[in-house]
Design an enzyme around this catalytic site. Sequence first.
Site, PDB file in Angstrom:
ATOM      1  N   LYS A  76      13.575   3.983   0.777  1.00  0.00           N
ATOM      2  CA  LYS A  76      14.716   4.072   1.700  1.00  0.00           C
ATOM      3  C   LYS A  76      15.962   3.471   1.066  1.00  0.00           C
ATOM      4  O   LYS A  76      17.056   4.012   1.187  1.00  0.00           O
ATOM      5  CB  LYS A  76      14.374   3.391   3.034  1.00  0.00           C
ATOM      6  CG  LYS A  76      13.436   4.247   3.880  1.00  0.00           C
ATOM      7  CD  LYS A  76      12.793   3.504   5.033  1.00  0.00           C
ATOM      8  CE  LYS A  76      11.702   4.375   5.659  1.00  0.00           C
ATOM      9  NZ  LYS A  76      10.835   3.680   6.585  1.00  0.00           N
ATOM     10  N   GLN A 120      10.581  -1.950   9.308  1.00  0.00           N
ATOM     11  CA  GLN A 120       9.453  -1.207   8.732  1.00  0.00           C
ATOM     12  C   GLN A 120       8.171  -1.575   9.475  1.00  0.00           C
ATOM     13  O   GLN A 120       7.807  -2.745   9.572  1.00  0.00           O
ATOM     14  CB  GLN A 120       9.340  -1.558   7.231  1.00  0.00           C
ATOM     15  CG  GLN A 120       8.282  -0.762   6.498  1.00  0.00           C
ATOM     16  CD  GLN A 120       8.580   0.737   6.485  1.00  0.00           C
ATOM     17  OE1 GLN A 120       9.686   1.159   6.209  1.00  0.00           O
ATOM     18  NE2 GLN A 120       7.573   1.538   6.802  1.00  0.00           N
ATOM     19  N   ASP A 143      16.078   4.683  13.955  1.00  0.00           N
ATOM     20  CA  ASP A 143      14.735   5.268  14.017  1.00  0.00           C
ATOM     21  C   ASP A 143      14.493   5.958  15.355  1.00  0.00           C
ATOM     22  O   ASP A 143      13.507   6.667  15.523  1.00  0.00           O
ATOM     23  CB  ASP A 143      13.663   4.168  13.839  1.00  0.00           C
ATOM     24  CG  ASP A 143      13.028   4.199  12.467  1.00  0.00           C
ATOM     25  OD1 ASP A 143      13.091   5.256  11.811  1.00  0.00           O
ATOM     26  OD2 ASP A 143      12.473   3.164  12.049  1.00  0.00           O
TER      27      ASP A 143
END
Length: 306
Positions: A76, A120, A143
């Site tokens: 990422k 994460q 997200d």
Amino acid sequence: MSTDRKLNPVNLPAGIEAEYTPGGALILDGKLCAKLLREEVRLEAQHLTDVVGRSPGLAVIQVGEDPASSIYVNNKKRACEAANIRSFSYHLSEDATLKDVLDLIESINNTPEVDGILVQLPLPKHISEQLVINAIDPGKDVDCFHPLNVAALFGRNQKFLPCTPAGVMEILRRYRIDVAGKKALVIGRSNIVGKPMALLLLAANATVTVAHSKTVDLSSACRNADIVVVAAGQPGLVGADDFNERAVVIDVGINRVGRKVVGDVDFKSVADKVAAITPVPGGVGPMTIAMLLRNTLTAFKEHNDL
Ligand code: NAD
């Protein structure tokens, strides 16, 4: 094995050409779609950086030392840098407390240079993922996991789109595959993939069925569908006998079998039968990060009234 092409998409966007498997299935090349999307984000981010005087920023929080998480986090970061998005990394140790994580999120919520926050997952077992997600400023929740952003999926003016399901929709859009009026089957009902996938297909006017581990006769539901999105995490769950010849098959599954990464669909047999299929790897996977970059750019625009 048939070599008839069952799908001949017209007006494909620049950079995409129709390629087929030997059996005549259109290959839905997610890696290529992701490359094009990342380049679009890069150019827009560069232009808007000049306008605003700072680049979009994404904060990535990792807690603990899970090796797979470390790989995802590094991917990422690299993708951000290549897309003119500044990445901010925060790494807490395995024994960090819930309060440590919440305090960190609060401070990043209040950092103006950060437009998006990504935690994460999975987190260490002693830390509640839901409490952590709830603490993220919904305007920075790239997200699309925060309850307010999830609820927005029921409406029509959502800020962020859930990355993996939105990546699937983007592949279908770029290959000019009509969704409206089609019978779509989603296999899997997780909060991250299956459920939001069903909502996006519904918003695109598909008639949607959701199958899951308790579904009786998955095979006949599959054979009846025009579009099948498989997200079960079960290698070889569906094979050629489970599809009709017009089916568009999207394989979200990522499974490690020995040294290989495979999807949930038996690609070899299915690719000889259906009309279109995503490979694994190189299908939906690359689109997930590309959509994350796009959500970060969306947040940046929102934060700067652009
Ligand atoms: P999950 O384990 O949370 O959910 C799996 C779902 O599949 C469940 O709803 C379950 O009911 C259903 N299921 C399991 N066995 C089934 C069966 N035999 N028949 C019908 N349904 C069955 O998993 P998830 O997070 O939704 O991920 C699913 C897969 O997608 C995994 O392989 C994961 O690695 C992959 N994934 C890929 C991406 C990507 O970027 N491509 C992103 C997220 C997840």
